[in-house]
Write an enzyme that holds these catalytic residues in place. Structure first.
Site, PDB file in Angstrom:
ATOM      1  CG  LEU A 189      -3.494  -0.400  -1.926  1.00 37.79           C
ATOM      2  CD1 LEU A 189      -3.919  -1.233  -0.724  1.00 37.79           C
ATOM      3  CD2 LEU A 189      -3.641  -1.216  -3.209  1.00 37.79           C
TER       4      LEU A 189
ATOM      5  CD  GLU B 141      -9.095  -6.382  -0.441  1.00 35.84           C
ATOM      6  OE1 GLU B 141      -9.215  -7.495  -1.013  1.00 35.84           O
ATOM      7  OE2 GLU B 141      -8.007  -5.794  -0.360  1.00 35.84           O
TER       8      GLU B 141
HETATM    9  N1  FOL Z   1      -4.885  -7.831  -3.322  1.00 31.32           N
HETATM   10  C1  FOL Z   1      -5.949  -7.467  -2.600  1.00 31.32           C
HETATM   11  N2  FOL Z   1      -7.038  -8.240  -2.618  1.00 31.32           N
HETATM   12  N3  FOL Z   1      -5.938  -6.365  -1.868  1.00 31.32           N
HETATM   13  C2  FOL Z   1      -4.850  -5.569  -1.831  1.00 31.32           C
HETATM   14  O1  FOL Z   1      -4.872  -4.543  -1.138  1.00 31.32           O
HETATM   15  C3  FOL Z   1      -3.709  -5.915  -2.563  1.00 31.32           C
HETATM   16  N4  FOL Z   1      -2.575  -5.153  -2.525  1.00 31.32           N
HETATM   17  C4  FOL Z   1      -1.522  -5.539  -3.231  1.00 31.32           C
HETATM   18  C5  FOL Z   1      -1.611  -6.700  -3.998  1.00 31.32           C
HETATM   19  N5  FOL Z   1      -2.694  -7.441  -4.048  1.00 31.32           N
HETATM   20  C6  FOL Z   1      -3.760  -7.073  -3.324  1.00 31.32           C
HETATM   21  C7  FOL Z   1      -0.264  -4.747  -3.214  1.00 31.32           C
HETATM   22  N6  FOL Z   1      -0.178  -3.803  -2.136  1.00 31.32           N
HETATM   23  C8  FOL Z   1       0.374  -4.850   1.857  1.00 31.32           C
HETATM   24  C9  FOL Z   1       0.329  -3.517   1.486  1.00 31.32           C
HETATM   25  C10 FOL Z   1       0.139  -3.186   0.155  1.00 31.32           C
HETATM   26  C11 FOL Z   1       0.007  -4.178  -0.813  1.00 31.32           C
HETATM   27  C12 FOL Z   1       0.039  -5.506  -0.426  1.00 31.32           C
HETATM   28  C13 FOL Z   1       0.217  -5.833   0.906  1.00 31.32           C
HETATM   29  C14 FOL Z   1       0.562  -5.203   3.291  1.00 31.32           C
HETATM   30  O2  FOL Z   1       0.992  -4.396   4.105  1.00 31.32           O
HETATM   31  N7  FOL Z   1       0.207  -6.445   3.671  1.00 31.32           N
HETATM   32  C15 FOL Z   1       0.300  -6.989   5.019  1.00 31.32           C
HETATM   33  C16 FOL Z   1      -0.986  -6.721   5.753  1.00 31.32           C
HETATM   34  C17 FOL Z   1      -0.758  -6.058   7.033  1.00 31.32           C
HETATM   35  C18 FOL Z   1      -2.087  -5.665   7.680  1.00 31.32           C
HETATM   36  O3  FOL Z   1      -2.732  -6.562   8.265  1.00 31.32           O
HETATM   37  O4  FOL Z   1      -2.495  -4.511   7.533  1.00 31.32           O
HETATM   38  C19 FOL Z   1       0.453  -8.506   4.889  1.00 31.32           C
HETATM   39  O5  FOL Z   1       0.955  -9.098   5.854  1.00 31.32           O
HETATM   40  O6  FOL Z   1       0.026  -9.077   3.876  1.00 31.32           O
END
Ligand code: FOL
Length: 229
Positions: free
Chosen positions: A25, A33
């Protein structure tokens, strides 16, 4: 013939529609976010009380390209509480680590049929078929919402599908250096309309701050675009 599964795109983008930089990102970690992304993609719509139909696990699905899969920190993938689908032509390229620390890849280990790795599909349409059939129903897994979580090439294909009717866009109000962009300016498309805050709140199932929020000096606002039917 079953009706097509509706698709919702979810993303955060800079004012220039930048979504990525160097396989990650473009902005510093924004916990509020990312928390919104996690809650919204996990939350299933409330069950109409008339339609209680036995023990089925109602979950959402997240569909992503292989580079987006790679961009998710190993400890967070597959994204928990959601059925993960990774689109790739090279099955063996999708890697993950089990909670015990054992490394896995999607082509190895027949003994692990029940292990919750991602579903691998060679195209978006194959991904959607897998969510429709597969052994999910046999395991009492019922897919509620399908979120397309990127990246650019997967968004582009999804935007051309007639069943793509919502885009949850987080408008990041600061510019950051980007090498990957969302492929469509929704404000310039006749069929895409910015929905009101009430409609957004109804869909995501939570209240959304009017005028947006800020974190680490970066302002952002949660928005919903809908396609005219
Ligand atoms: N949409 C939005 N609104 N924000 C984003 O950052 C986003 N990112 C992606 C797709 N749509 C998005 C793709 N990239 C994670 C990391 C990168 C990613 C998507 C998800 C991730 O690690 N998600 C974890 C969160 C853990 C935490 O709480 O930090 C999850 O459980 O969803």
């Amino acid at each position: 013939k079953l009706p097509a599964l509706p698709l919702t795109l979810i993303l955060a983008a800079t004012p220039s529609l930048g979504i990525g930089q160097g396989g990650a990102l473009p902005w510093p970690q924004l916990k509020k976010e990312m928390g919104y992304f996690a809650r919204v993609t996990k939350r299933v719509p409330p069950q109409p009380s008339a339609a209680i139909s036995g023990p089925s696990r109602r979950v959402n699905a997240v569909v992503m390209g292989r580079k987006t899969w790679d961009s998710i920190p190993e400890r967070f993938r597959p994204l928990k509480g959601r059925v993960n689908v990774v689109i790739t032509r090279g099955v063996a390229d999708v890697r993950w680590t089990t909670t015990t620390g054992a490394e896995k890849n999607a082509s190895g280990g027949k003994e692990d049929v029940d292990f919750e790795g991602p579903i691998i599909a060679p195209s978006i349409s194959a991904a959607l078929s897998a969510l429709r059939s597969s052994d999910l129903a046999a395991r009492n897994v019922h897919i509620e919402r399908v979120f397309v979580i990127g990246g650019a090439s997967i968004y582009k294909v999804a935007l051309d599908l007639p069943q793509t009717d919502k885009v949850l866009l987080t408008k990041i109000k600061t510019e950051f250096e980007c090498d990957t962009y969302f492929p469509l300016d929704l404000n310039k498309e006749r069929e895409w309309k910015l929905a009101g805050r009430e409609r957004l709140e109804e869909f995501v199932g939570e209240e959304v701050e009017e005028g947006g929020v800020a974190e680490k000096g970066v302002g952002f606002e949660f928005c919903l675009y809908e396609k005219e039917v």
